[in-house]
Enzyme design. Structure first.
Site, PDB file in Angstrom:
ATOM      1  CD  GLU A  87      -3.008  -0.998   0.215  1.00  0.00           C
ATOM      2  OE1 GLU A  87      -3.276   0.403  -0.076  1.00  0.00           O
ATOM      3  OE2 GLU A  87      -3.452  -1.867  -0.393  1.00  0.00           O
ATOM      4  CB  SER A 479     -43.410 -37.263  42.450  1.00  0.00           C
ATOM      5  OG  SER A 479     -44.885 -37.606  42.157  1.00  0.00           O
TER       6      SER A 479
END
Length: 818
Positions: A87, A479
């Site tokens: 770049e 239960s």
């Protein structure tokens, strides 16, 4: 001539001054509207939130932009070199713009005017920072001028390293990845420090146009651009020519990292964490706040929980027969492409999809689902296998469970059927027929002392259904709710030896008659509380709740967090209300830890992007723990400020009674742990629509339910003891091997007295059917035979024969209701 030259000089000077004035006015106007470049100092990009298990393993990542902020000091030199070469090779020397690069671009663009090529840019890294952070992407002169001015100002304000840091963390790399750290993970599943020269060069090639250098759709262009970057790195002296040549020979090697969860079997747990973070902080913080979340998940226990629950679901489902193939495709057409498109169950790696090629009376010939490459194309090669008749016998009956539907594979499958199969470990190329179960369930394991959820399974497969049955499914606990009815009784004057009548009972409410029955029918007459819970007697429980008052039961149920607002009606004493597995396990944890309230949590700690802790589950305080040194002071004490919601002695009594459930009651013979005590309770709802078991050891509590998502009968005999207890047992028997044996804590002052298990009266030495029962100070066995729930009752003859005390009480006329 001199006058003419002077004339033209003057004209040129005026013209120059005019142009300069116009340019100055233009630049002043442009500069006036420039954004504030100082905002770069407060740069906070959207950063992914990462979720970790209790051991630090990465579980999941959440982000709209896959980005992990990385300080410039942590970026390796070779990675910096790749981006500078690709770049802006003069980055560390220019003042914001690169005059030489700009001149070169102008010349090249002039030469390419007639070629139709895209104009060549000359933006420096600083200019790209100015554009990406502060400006738009408009291709205009105004934007370029603004970009240049901002670049000069940025260079004067920030260091080169800071500018490069901003650039490397902001740029887009494709595949929804932003920033170099996120790109390294997305493309290569590596940290930045592990990138090779070739990999760094490829990533540096992407910012110019990720789609132009897509690793699969445009692989050749990607390789050429990568190699160009490698050559620039060599020309600039960052790598040797030999290393560059070697790097250029390497393939791209891109291995995209999948999203979602990364830890096996953690999908349901991770989703619960995600949901809670959104509820606490919102979507934006989850997907861009860069949170680091440490959860309570124990990966080993999670795998055990998944295996235990899934094994039970599959076993039950196969007993009900074959549901049919996943789908049907044309075995004579382009079946490979069609088969590759059939979605499987990604979180059930043991199973694979396969298509039936041929069926005989002895076996089924199959071809396994071909894989798709990263470009979406069907891979080469076709893997085949065989399902022997003996490995699919369970499918010889249909989904109704009829056992004589067929006698061979020919009546089950046909060519073109797509089914799930699992390879047999001891036979190459041999497979077993599988099918995703229709029955589902939920499982939770928790540390009873802290409330940390160690394992959570929300169903058979998250890929099959994302509904979390551990936290979202509202089910009747049956239960398994009874221990809290009995705990309320023990906390309010009853003892484990109190006797309640187990006999038919009838009640009328709203014009309707309710007659609760014991599972399996019948009644046992007067029984102690211990026997009532061990044998899970419904009629006894209703009579006990009636004697106490349902308002008291409702208060305890809400105190334990089982319900928020329980309706105080007798049917609720049998667990007819709806709650979740997580709530039930949390309630049992209170019993296990001696009555201390706990807050269940799946999150231990949350840190923000800067490492500051913004949430911690631990609420206990420790004054003096952070002392700078020891100066003779006492050791710091960790203050337990949790609420005591149950008397510790009551908690021990109900625990002792539930140990009896495991040893002698409805779960007898299911749990084989000899080196430590285990307490628990089964639960079975009306018509066997839900099967439950919740239980615990001194340092681990777990609970499970099994049932259809739309409640429907599981079938006769599908009880908590037969379906759910084995899941708990398989999990717990392996889980406890990780910790040394412990005993349940016995509160100081507790008294232990031998009593007759039926009459509840003190037992003589040598008397049969005796158990040592735990009593609180000031309480003990009854001196006379007293039955709760009836106005007149005499014990059966066999009790009189075996219990001298009962015989003495009856003959003295003392038996009756108290």
């Amino acid at each position: 001539m001199i006058r003419l030259i002077g004339y033209f000089f003057g004209l040129a000077s005026v013209l120059f001054l005019g142009v300069a004035v116009v340019a100055a006015v233009y630049l002043v106007g442009v500069a006036r509207d420039l954004p504030d470049y100082e905002v770069l100092s407060a740069y906070e990009p959207p950063v992914a939130t990462r979720v970790h298990a209790g051991n630090g393993a990465l579980m999941a990542e959440y982000a709209r932009e896959r980005r992990l902020f990385l300080p410039i000091q942590a970026v390796p030199d070779r990675v910096k070199a790749a981006f500078l070469s690709a770049e802006d090779k003069n980055f560390y020397n220019h003042p914001g713009i690169d005059p030489a690069g700009l001149a070169r671009a102008v010349v090249n663009n002039f030469q390419n005017l007639a070629s139709g090529r895209r104009p060549e840019g000359a933006s420096t890294i600083t200019q790209q920072v100015a554009k990406n952070f502060l400006l738009s992407n408009d291709q205009t002169i105004d934007r370029k001028i603004k970009e240049a001015i901002l670049s000069f100002r940025i260079e004067q304000t920030y260091s080169k390293d800071k500018i490069l840091e901003l650039y490397l963390n902001e740029i887009f790399f494709g595949l929804n990845s932003y920033g170099i750290a996120g790109a390294a993970l997305t493309y290569f599943d590596k940290s930045v420090t592990e990138l090779t020269i070739a990999e760094a060069a490829y990533l540096a090639a992407l910012p110019k146009g990720p789609n132009n250098y897509h690793p699969f759709r445009r692989e050749q262009a990607a390789i050429e651009r990568r190699n160009w970057v490698i050559d620039r790195m060599a020309e600039n002296g960052y790598v040797t020519r030999a290393d560059a040549d070697e790097a250029k020979k390497q393939p791209l090697g891109v291995q995209p990292r999948r999203g979602g969860t990364h830890l096996f079997a953690s999908d349901f747990f991770a989703e619960e964490v995600r949901r809670q973070i959104i509820e606490k902080y919102g979507d934006d913080t989850l997907y861009g706040g860069g949170l680091s979340v440490r959860t309570s998940l124990d990966p080993d226990l999670q795998v055990l929980a998944r295996k235990a629950l899934n094994g039970a679901l599959v076993e039950y489902d196969e007993r009900r027969g074959f549901h049919g193939p996943v789908t049907q495709i044309d075995a004579a057409g382009d079946w490979a492409t069609e088969l590759a498109k059939v979605p499987g169950l990604r979180d059930i790696p043991e199973w694979r999809l396969a298509m039936v090629k041929a069926v005989s009376s002895e076996e089924v010939d199959i071809v396994l689902q071909p894989s798709l490459d990263a470009g979406g194309k069907v891979g080469e090669g076709r893997e085949t296998g065989v399902i022997a008749a003996k490995d699919m016998k369970w499918a010889f009956r249909d989904a109704k469970g009829e056992r004589k539907t067929t006698k061979s594979p020919e009546g089950v499958l046909q060519p073109g059927d797509v089914v799930f199969v699992e390879p047999l470990a001891d036979e190459e190329g041999a497979y077993r027929l599988r099918q995703p179960p229709k029955v589902q369930g939920g499982f939770v394991a928790m540390d009873p002392n802290t409330g940390r959820v160690l394992a959570m399974v929300g169903g058979f497969s998250y890929a099959q259904s994302e509904f979390n049955r551990a936290t979202q499914a509202m089910r009747q606990p049956g239960s398994s709710f009874k221990p809290f009815v009995y705990a309320a009784a023990l906390d309010n004057g009853y003892t484990p030896a109190s006797v309640i009548l187990d006999a038919p009972i009838e009640m009328v409410a709203g014009g309707k008659v309710w007659r609760p029955e014991n599972y399996g029918g019948g009644s046992a007459g007067p029984q102690t509380l211990r026997l009532g819970i061990e044998k899970s007697r419904n009629q006894m429980t209703v009579r006990l709740a009636q004697d106490m008052g349902m308002e008291l039961v409702a208060e305890y149920a809400e105190r334990f967090g089982i319900y928020d607002d329980m309706l105080p009606v007798l049917a609720m004493s049998l667990g007819s209300g709806e709650t979740t597995v997580l709530r039930m396990v949390s309630a049992y944890a209170v019993l296990a830890n001696g009555g201390k309230q706990i807050k269940p949590t799946v999150i231990d700690r949350i840190q923000d992007r800067y490492g500051k802790t913004i949430f911690r589950h631990e609420e206990r305080t420790c004054d003096g723990c952070n002392a700078s040194g020891w100066t003779g002071q006492d050791e710091p004490i960790l203050v337990d400020n949790r609420e005591q919601v149950l008397d510790p002695m009551t908690a021990y009594q109900i625990t002792s009674m539930m140990e009896g459930v495991v040893k002698r009651g409805t779960a007898a013979g299911k749990i084989k742990i000899d080196d430590r005590p285990v307490a628990g309770k089964t639960g079975t709802t009306n018509d066997e629509k839900d099967a439950w078991f919740v239980g615990y050891t001194p340092n681990l509590v777990a609970g499970v339910y099994i049932g259809f998502d739309t409640p429907a009968p599981l079938g006769r005999g599908a009880t908590g003891g037969s379906l759910a207890a084995p899941v708990f047992a398989e999990f717990m028997e392996e889980a406890v091997k990780r910790t040394p044996p412990e005993k349940f804590h016995v509160p100081e002052g507790m008294q232990f007295i031998p009593v007759n298990r039926t009459t509840g009266m003190m037992a003589f030495e040598g008397e049969p059917d005796t158990i040592v029962e735990a009593f609180k100070p000031g309480t003990g066995p009854a001196d006379v035979f007293a039955v709760i729930g009836d106005t007149e009752y005499l014990p059966p003859e066999e009790i009189l024969e075996t219990s001298p005390q009962a015989h003495q009480a009856v003959t003295s006329g003392a038996a009756g209701l108290f």
